[in-house]
Design an enzyme around this catalytic site. Sequence first.
Site, PDB file in Angstrom:
ATOM      1  N   HIS A  96      -3.886   6.205   2.857  1.00 28.13           N
ATOM      2  CA  HIS A  96      -4.561   4.977   2.437  1.00 28.13           C
ATOM      3  C   HIS A  96      -3.979   3.748   3.120  1.00 28.13           C
ATOM      4  CE1 HIS A  96      -5.776   1.754  -0.392  1.00 28.13           C
ATOM      5  NE2 HIS A  96      -6.762   2.562  -0.766  1.00 28.13           N
ATOM      6  N   ASP A 142       0.845  -1.198   0.000  1.00 23.78           N
ATOM      7  CA  ASP A 142       0.000   0.000   0.000  1.00 23.78           C
ATOM      8  C   ASP A 142       0.879   1.245   0.000  1.00 23.78           C
ATOM      9  OD1 ASP A 142      -2.361   1.794   0.669  1.00 23.78           O
ATOM     10  OD2 ASP A 142      -3.312  -0.151   0.916  1.00 23.78           O
ATOM     11  N   SER A 189     -11.089  -0.766  -1.538  1.00 24.13           N
ATOM     12  CA  SER A 189      -9.839  -0.734  -0.760  1.00 24.13           C
ATOM     13  C   SER A 189     -10.101  -0.953   0.715  1.00 24.13           C
ATOM     14  CB  SER A 189      -9.145   0.627  -0.923  1.00 24.13           C
ATOM     15  OG  SER A 189      -8.394   0.683  -2.103  1.00 24.13           O
TER      16      SER A 189
END
Length: 773
Positions: free
Chosen positions: A214, A136, A547
């Site tokens: 994220h 990520d 996600s």
Amino acid sequence: MASQLLLFLFSIFLYSFPRLILSLSADQTVQTFIIRVNSQSKPSIFPTHYHWYASEFADPPRILHTYDTVFHGFSATLTKNEADTIGKNPSVLAVFKDRRRELHTTRSPQFLGLRNQRGLWSDSDYGSDVIIGLLDTGIWPERRSFSDKNLGPVPSRWKGACQAGEKFTVLNCNRKLIGAKFFSKGHDASASVGGPMVSNDTVEYRSPRDADGHGTHTASTAAGRYVFQANMSGYASGIAKGVAPKARLAVYKVCWKNSGCFDSDILSAFDTAVKDGVDVISISIGGSDGVSSPYYLDPIAIGSYGAVSRGIFVSSSAGNGGPDVMTVTNLAPWLTTVGAGTIDRNFPAIIKLGNGKQFSGVSLYAGAPIGGKMYPLVYPGKSGVLAASLCMENSLDPNAVRGKIVICDRGSSARVAKGLEVKKAGGVGMILANGMTAGEGLVGDAHILPACAIGVNEGDLVKKYLSTTSNPTATIDFQGTLLGIKPAPIVASFSGRGLNGLDPNILKPDLIAPGVNILAAWTDAIGPTGLDSDTRRTEFNILSGTSMACPHVSGAAALLKSAHRDWSPAMIRSAMMTTANVLDNRNQPMMDEANGKLSTPYGFGAGHVNLGQAMDPGLVYDITNEDYVNFLCGVGYGLKEIQVITKSVPNCPRKKPLAENLNYPSIAAWFSSAKVGAISKNFLRTVTNVGEVNAVYTVKVESPKGVTVVVKPTKLAFTAAVKKLSYVVTVTTDSKSLTLDDSGAVFGSISWSDGVGKHVVRSPIVVTLLTPL
């Protein structure tokens, strides 16, 4: 002496070998290519594969990564002619361009069926002995979600490390965050030849530290510790925790803020994670929605096969291209592909118009409220200028919007960026109206001004009011956090949908998990909107996307792996799929957020994860490495193409295997629309008993409309000596009389029940007609 002689001979060889790459052609564009090499072809004169690659294929400074675990080969910056020349070498199995990938951007564990005092959490010790690797944007290690308080020693099998870098030291790792590395060579090579790069005014760290948010969010979703008094600016207050709160985390930063993730870096991270000793890999990354390369040209498919073939579970996001059909991504059958659903929590906001009518929407705005005051309402799109209707950068006339609430259409730019444009132009608020693509699907955003998102129908009504009223006015009332929402789950409008555009024999997504308005930890490098101009800082943020759904399943797999150490990745996926819910919290069939109609397996796969049942599924569908190779033989791949994926030379059976006989927990039957009359297909499946030793299962069939489904035998009797049994499903229809739904398919299921109500092992059936090319 012998070693010195070897090095001397190698140095002679290095300078005398007829190299394929001599120099950079001045008139050609350089880009990164990934080269899959047959590792068995390395001449013995070379001490390592790297020395071979550097001598025969590319100058050392141009080699970015070498791969030796999930993949054999290297990546390098080359011209197209140079890459074509390399591809002709008999030792080279494949050459493909490096591609840019995209990220598929407290209450959710309970919504998965987890409870504190019993069940999978307690039986797995919250996943304390399992290592989850996340590919990520990195991690913000100081967050409370990553505390190692009261955790035991790092598992002794761990071989990874904590890589120091910009504002990140080895001391940032602990018994929770046991490894952290970053991969940037593919990204840097792209930037050097005009690709996307980090701009000077964007905060980024050349280290595992997360500048985007994220990665921090997905890591804490999968395995965040218990954090009390968690909230995002007052929204979703409570105790935040990941699905596997005691699992260990290993972070592999492959994505860079505003510039994406590159295949060459992703493949290197897969290679490293497997060598490091992770048990689960979570990757919320994919290509363009609905656009998929063959497995042998897809580094995510290749890297994940290398992991799964070694017993590592890999969870991936299904993409955010919904609600259109054939938008699901990450399609390889060894990947567990996760779509997104809602949970029973919402953040409502009410739009009140001057005529007294009210419309419900969603918002996470936490600033000064409007206070019930009515403001003039304006729609810039009324002028017919598309950019203005979308509130694009510099498209709004301050004279037209100053002091007003502005209607902005969704699309083409970030939702929060539209609010920034309204604020810059002097607007006091924003109504964000969905178009037909998003339908009624809503997600909350931490807007920088009073703003509310509404569905397409409500948006049309608000615009109609504006166009028929001489002095339109509106206000927005923010309602905070509301729990107990029904119905839930609903398939999220944005979640990628089937049909599987690469191989209709495999139903994707596999299942869905919470992916709408999910609270999890956040970076301190940027505000909750992700805008560079947002100066707010928050420990937690609320995001939506597949996600967010993917790490829920990664955490779930960690719990199941901890409770069942002998289960393969396919068995873990099977347990989640065959016990998944297809009913919502009203005990009614699951709905689709986009249109308010019933959802289908093209949206939810096998259903919504229910870990309360997955720990004890009764029967599971296992798949071996040989089964996957036979599947690849069955779909028509050549031996060389298969070897790109599997590393070893495949041994395809003399009789071509049927791809539909891969032992998958779902059944996807496709027929040619050109065939006339009754047409049939048989599907062979084998189940393994992991429940009571002596058990008898009886089948129940729900045939799709216009389809006949026959299962033989109808009973399966297991004993201590008989742990595996097979059955055949025959699907029969008539292409001329079959009436398909709007998605081009009809749906049913088969369920094996143990007769005492403890185990019901359900598999969806999808039947579709395809036009032959």
